[in-house]
Design an enzyme around this catalytic site. Sequence first.
Site, short mmCIF file in Angstrom:
data_model
loop_
_atom_site.label_atom_id
_atom_site.label_comp_id
_atom_site.label_asym_id
_atom_site.label_seq_id
_atom_site.Cartn_x
_atom_site.Cartn_y
_atom_site.Cartn_z
N TYR A 70 18.20 -14.69 -19.04
CA TYR A 70 17.67 -13.31 -19.08
C TYR A 70 18.50 -12.49 -20.07
O TYR A 70 17.95 -11.83 -20.95
CB TYR A 70 17.72 -12.67 -17.68
CG TYR A 70 17.68 -11.17 -17.74
CD1 TYR A 70 18.84 -10.42 -17.57
CD2 TYR A 70 16.49 -10.50 -17.98
CE1 TYR A 70 18.82 -9.04 -17.66
CE2 TYR A 70 16.46 -9.11 -18.06
CZ TYR A 70 17.63 -8.39 -17.90
OH TYR A 70 17.61 -7.01 -17.99
N ASN A 96 23.21 -0.21 -14.72
CA ASN A 96 22.47 -0.68 -13.53
C ASN A 96 21.54 0.39 -12.99
O ASN A 96 21.98 1.27 -12.25
CB ASN A 96 23.46 -1.16 -12.47
CG ASN A 96 24.06 -2.50 -12.85
OD1 ASN A 96 24.66 -2.63 -13.91
ND2 ASN A 96 23.87 -3.50 -11.99
N ASN A 116 19.13 -7.74 -6.53
CA ASN A 116 19.95 -6.61 -6.93
C ASN A 116 20.58 -5.92 -5.72
O ASN A 116 20.01 -5.89 -4.63
CB ASN A 116 19.13 -5.60 -7.75
CG ASN A 116 18.69 -6.17 -9.10
OD1 ASN A 116 17.56 -6.00 -9.49
ND2 ASN A 116 19.58 -6.84 -9.79
N LYS A 119 12.83 -10.02 -15.47
CA LYS A 119 14.21 -9.50 -15.43
C LYS A 119 15.06 -10.06 -14.29
O LYS A 119 16.12 -9.54 -13.97
CB LYS A 119 14.15 -7.98 -15.31
CG LYS A 119 13.44 -7.47 -14.08
CD LYS A 119 14.11 -6.20 -13.59
CE LYS A 119 14.09 -6.14 -12.10
NZ LYS A 119 15.15 -5.35 -11.52
N ASN A 174 0.38 -6.42 -17.48
CA ASN A 174 -0.54 -7.45 -16.94
C ASN A 174 -0.48 -7.51 -15.42
O ASN A 174 -1.15 -8.34 -14.80
CB ASN A 174 -0.25 -8.82 -17.56
CG ASN A 174 1.12 -9.37 -17.14
OD1 ASN A 174 1.83 -8.76 -16.35
ND2 ASN A 174 1.49 -10.52 -17.69
N PHE A 198 8.98 -2.17 -22.43
CA PHE A 198 9.70 -2.58 -21.21
C PHE A 198 9.32 -4.00 -20.80
O PHE A 198 10.09 -4.68 -20.15
CB PHE A 198 9.34 -1.66 -20.04
CG PHE A 198 9.87 -0.27 -20.10
CD1 PHE A 198 9.03 0.80 -20.39
CD2 PHE A 198 11.21 -0.01 -19.86
CE1 PHE A 198 9.51 2.11 -20.44
CE2 PHE A 198 11.69 1.29 -19.89
CZ PHE A 198 10.84 2.35 -20.18
N GLY A 209 27.75 -16.39 -12.57
CA GLY A 209 27.20 -15.57 -13.65
C GLY A 209 27.55 -14.11 -13.55
O GLY A 209 27.23 -13.32 -14.44
N ASP A 210 28.20 -13.71 -12.46
CA ASP A 210 28.53 -12.29 -12.34
C ASP A 210 29.63 -11.87 -13.33
O ASP A 210 30.66 -12.55 -13.44
CB ASP A 210 29.02 -11.99 -10.92
CG ASP A 210 27.90 -11.43 -10.05
OD1 ASP A 210 27.96 -11.54 -8.83
OD2 ASP A 210 26.93 -10.88 -10.63
N SER A 255 19.83 -4.01 -22.33
CA SER A 255 20.62 -4.04 -21.08
C SER A 255 22.09 -4.25 -21.38
O SER A 255 22.45 -4.88 -22.38
CB SER A 255 20.11 -5.19 -20.19
OG SER A 255 21.02 -5.46 -19.17
N LYS A 266 17.72 -10.63 -23.96
CA LYS A 266 18.01 -9.25 -24.39
C LYS A 266 18.82 -9.28 -25.68
O LYS A 266 18.59 -8.51 -26.61
CB LYS A 266 18.75 -8.49 -23.30
CG LYS A 266 17.88 -8.16 -22.09
CD LYS A 266 16.64 -7.34 -22.46
CE LYS A 266 15.82 -6.99 -21.24
NZ LYS A 266 14.57 -6.28 -21.60
C1 WQD Z 1 25.47 -5.87 -8.93
C2 WQD Z 1 26.69 -6.32 -8.12
C3 WQD Z 1 26.59 -8.58 -7.39
C4 WQD Z 1 23.44 -8.26 -4.42
C5 WQD Z 1 21.53 -7.46 -13.30
C6 WQD Z 1 21.16 -7.63 -14.75
C7 WQD Z 1 20.95 -6.28 -15.37
C8 WQD Z 1 19.86 -5.61 -14.62
C9 WQD Z 1 20.28 -5.43 -13.14
C10 WQD Z 1 17.50 -5.85 -14.77
C11 WQD Z 1 27.16 -7.73 -8.49
C12 WQD Z 1 26.65 -7.62 -6.21
C13 WQD Z 1 24.33 -7.94 -5.43
C14 WQD Z 1 23.92 -8.62 -3.12
C15 WQD Z 1 26.16 -8.29 -3.90
N1 WQD Z 1 18.68 -6.38 -14.72
N2 WQD Z 1 25.67 -7.96 -5.16
N3 WQD Z 1 25.27 -8.61 -2.92
O1 WQD Z 1 23.89 -8.50 -11.77
O2 WQD Z 1 25.01 -6.28 -12.36
O3 WQD Z 1 22.74 -6.76 -13.24
O4 WQD Z 1 20.53 -6.75 -12.62
O5 WQD Z 1 17.18 -4.71 -14.82
O6 WQD Z 1 20.58 -6.44 -16.72
O7 WQD Z 1 22.23 -8.27 -15.41
O8 WQD Z 1 23.03 -6.31 -10.83
O9 WQD Z 1 22.49 -5.49 -8.59
O10 WQD Z 1 22.28 -7.99 -9.06
O11 WQD Z 1 24.53 -6.95 -8.87
O12 WQD Z 1 27.40 -8.32 -3.69
O13 WQD Z 1 23.16 -8.92 -2.18
O14 WQD Z 1 26.32 -6.36 -6.76
O15 WQD Z 1 27.36 -9.73 -7.12
O16 WQD Z 1 28.57 -7.77 -8.40
P1 WQD Z 1 23.78 -7.05 -12.04
P2 WQD Z 1 23.01 -6.70 -9.28
#
Ligand code: WQD
Length: 344
Positions: free
Chosen positions: A151, A180, A200, A86, A33, A82, A298-299, A126, A155
């Site tokens: 989110y 990732n 991300n 997200k 969409n 897909f 949440g990390d 995921s 999943k």
């Molecule tokens: C990775 C690490 C952050 C940004 C999520 C979803 C997963 C997928 C990808 C959709 C973490 C650290 C990040 C920043 C940082 N979703 N970070 N500074 O949270 O592992 O996964 O996104 O496709 O399903 O759960 O990915 O890239 O957000 O974070 O330090 O500016 O990088 O804290 O430790 P994540 P992420």
Amino acid sequence: MKKILVTGGCGYIGVHTIADLLVNGFDVISVDNNSRSNSDILLNAEKITGKKTSNYVVDLCDLESTRNIFIKNEGIDGIIHFAAYKAVGESVEKPLLYFANNLGSLINILKCAEEFNVPHFVFSSSCTVYGNPDSIPVTEETPQKPAESPYGATKQMGEVIVNETVKSNSIQAILLRYFNPVGAHPSILLGEIPLGRPANLVPAITQTAIGKLPAMIVHGHDYNTKDGSCVRDYIHVSDIAHAHTLALNYLIDQKNKTQTEIFNLGTGDGYTVLEVIAAFEKVSGIKLNYSLGPRRAGDVVAIYANNNKATTELGWIPKYTLEDMMATAWQWELKLKNEQQVNG
Ligand code: WQD
């Protein structure tokens, strides 16, 4: 030629998968969409593959519009689903938006798969379904812990919906659990286009390096890991894309041992945030402007995949290294800047 319907086909992983499917002899239809994407990206997939893909601008939460796609396109051999929101942080702020969209669209596409006798279904899942695992690396049998966000919950619920639905019909299904996904297609014609400030890690790195963001914060440096920052299994988006082609062939060749099969899509290697930054600095030659900040709610502390099932049963062998991932992500960021300068 097998015809595959790809929902969310204009998204980051969707368009990379369409390119891989086309190169591997499939005929593809996209449904997106474009609420968070642009179908122009399919023109770049055509530049790579020499093949056109039409996109139906349809909200899958509208069942009648979704049904019309199947009425117009008979003989669809498989669906790759897909289409979903997200953004982890947004899902915390707007859980009902995520449940309505992600689960509503899944239910409708499954209804159509049943009604129009589509035999094969691949669901975009995921590693987030594992929550904070007790032991790593995780296998497909690792028990799921509570999701860290709505989110992630969509999943987990999505997997249950697929698994339970296909038991009532003859659809064969595969759940692909991405770790990732990062990087860009080696042609640098496809890549990630974050909406707004990226949550991300890798787009945050490349946008900081190119000056779109003033600085980057490492979320947490006091975890029980080798350097105090979180561990993830980064996987090149083109490796993820090719796994979908292999999964469809696995289904078409009727290799499923159970009606729904699950595969982890990760390299099997975990890297800390600081290691990823170091890899980026090495391939780009840029000293990244970052600071060590507080943990992000949440990390997950650390997670990476045991990918033996995908490598042995799907024949999936990830081929891109962490440095490849950083190099293509950076080249893509540079391309976006160049295009912005040319287009104004
Ligand atoms: C990775 C690490 C952050 C940004 C999520 C979803 C997963 C997928 C990808 C959709 C973490 C650290 C990040 C920043 C940082 N979703 N970070 N500074 O949270 O592992 O996964 O996104 O496709 O399903 O759960 O990915 O890239 O957000 O974070 O330090 O500016 O990088 O804290 O430790 P994540 P992420």
